[in-house]
Design a protein around this motif. Structure first.
Motif, PDB file in Angstrom:
ATOM      1  N   GLY A  36       0.810  -1.207   0.000  1.00 42.70           N
ATOM      2  CA  GLY A  36       0.000   0.000   0.000  1.00 42.70           C
ATOM      3  C   GLY A  36       0.843   1.256   0.000  1.00 42.70           C
ATOM      4  O   GLY A  36       0.560   2.223  -0.727  1.00 42.70           O
ATOM      5  N   THR A  37       1.885   1.264   0.805  1.00 42.10           N
ATOM      6  CA  THR A  37       2.779   2.418   0.872  1.00 42.10           C
ATOM      7  C   THR A  37       3.509   2.612  -0.447  1.00 42.10           C
ATOM      8  O   THR A  37       3.646   3.745  -0.937  1.00 42.10           O
ATOM      9  N   ARG A  40       1.079   4.028  -2.965  1.00 44.91           N
ATOM     10  CA  ARG A  40       0.791   5.442  -2.664  1.00 44.91           C
ATOM     11  C   ARG A  40       1.944   6.338  -3.112  1.00 44.91           C
ATOM     12  O   ARG A  40       1.721   7.411  -3.686  1.00 44.91           O
ATOM     13  N   VAL A 175      -3.183   3.922   4.097  1.00 44.19           N
ATOM     14  CA  VAL A 175      -3.215   3.336   2.751  1.00 44.19           C
ATOM     15  C   VAL A 175      -4.647   3.092   2.272  1.00 44.19           C
ATOM     16  O   VAL A 175      -4.866   2.376   1.302  1.00 44.19           O
TER      17      VAL A 175
END
Length: 242
Positions: A36-37, A40, A175
Motif C-alpha cells: 500500500g505504501t 501510494r 493506505v
C-alpha cells in the motif's frame, strides 16, 4: 572477490535512481508487507522499486518462471519504476559476504534514498536473514574502498516492514485510498493465492487476513487502513506540523 557490475536481473522497468526500494525475500513479500505504501508513493510520482532476493524456487506452489511473470503483472498494477531479482538461494538467505557484496552492488546501481526491509521479528529464516544481509549491504555500499562495483552510495533511511509476527511500530502510513490496487497487486501472484492453503501466508485467505492487520493499525490513527513500519533510528519531526 570481484562481482559483475550487474549481479541482479531486471524483470520490470529500467535501472534508475530510486526514491524508495523494498527488499523482498521472495516474490509477493513486498506487496503483502508494504504494498500500500509503495503504491501510494508511486501515485505521488516517486520512483519506487522492488528487489526480490530469491526467485521463490523452493515454494510449494509456482515455478520461478511463473512467479517472475506474476511479479511483472503486480509491478504494472503498483506503478513501479523498476523490479529486479538478485537470485540468491530461496531458503538460504543469510548474512554472507558474497550475498552482501551482491546486494551492495545492486544498491549502488539503483541508489535508493529509502530502503524498506523485512522486520527481524519473524518466524521465517529468510525474512530475518534478509534483515541481517541488508544491514551489512547498506554498510558496504557506502564504503569507498569496499570491493563492490559502482560508485559508493549511502542510504538515507532504513524502514522495517511487518512480516508474520507482531512488531512495535513507530511509523504508520494511511493506505485506505489505494486498497483496491493493493488487493489487485497481491492477487496478481496467482500461483500463491488461488490454490490450496499452505501456510498463514500462502493461502486464498491472504487478503482477508492482512486486511485485519491493516484495520488494527488504522484504528490507532483513526483511519480505515494503515501499514506499519519500524525505524531503528530517531525520526526528525517538525513540531509545527504536529
Amino acid at each position: 572477490m570481484t562481482l559483475p557490475s550487474s549481479p541482479f536481473e531486471t524483470v520490470y522497468g529500467a535501472v534508475q535512481p530510486l526514491d524508495w526500494l523494498c527488499l523482498a525475500p521472495h516474490p509477493d513479500d513486498a506487496e503483502i508487507g508494504a504494498g500500500g505504501t509503495l503504491i501510494r508513493l508511486a501515485r505521488a510520482g516517486r520512483a519506487v522499486g522492488v528487489l526480490e532476493l530469491s526467485r521463490g524456487e523452493s515454494g510449494t506452489q509456482g515455478t520461478p518462471l511463473e512467479r517472475a511473470a506474476e511479479c511483472v503483472a503486480a509491478a504494472e498494477i503498483m506503478g513501479l519504476a523498476w523490479r529486479g531479482q538478485l537470485g540468491l538461494p530461496d531458503g538460504g538467505l543469510a548474512d554472507t559476504p558474497a550475498g552482501a557484496q551482491a546486494l551492495a552492488a545492486t544498491l549502488r546501481a539503483v541508489r535508493p534514498r529509502v530502503l524498506v526491509v523485512p522486520h527481524h521479528a519473524d518466524r521465517h529464516p529468510d525474512h530475518f536473514g534478509t534483515y541481517s544481509l541488508a544491514k551489512r549491504a547498506v554498510h558496504l555500499a557506502a564504503l569507498k574502498k569496499a570491493d563492490v562495483p559502482g560508485e559508493p552510495h549511502r542510504v538515507s533511511r532504513v524502514l522495517l516492514y511487518q512480516g508474520n509476527a507482531d512488531i512495535r511500530a513507530n511509523l504508520l502510513v494511511d493506505v485506505g485510498a489505494v486498497m483496491a490496487d493493493w488487493e489487485a497487486a497481491i492477487r496478481a501472484h496467482t500461483s500463491q493465492f488461488s490454490g490450496a492453503y499452505i501456510s498463514e501466508t500462502v493461502t486464498p485467505e491472504i487478503i482477508e487476513r492482512r486486511k485485519g492487520r491493516l484495520t488494527y493499525w488504522g484504528t490507532l490513527l483513526r483511519v480505515r487502513y494503515a501499514e506499519a513500519f519500524e525505524t531503528e533510528e530517531p525520526l526528525l519531526v517538525d513540531p509545527e506540523r504536529l
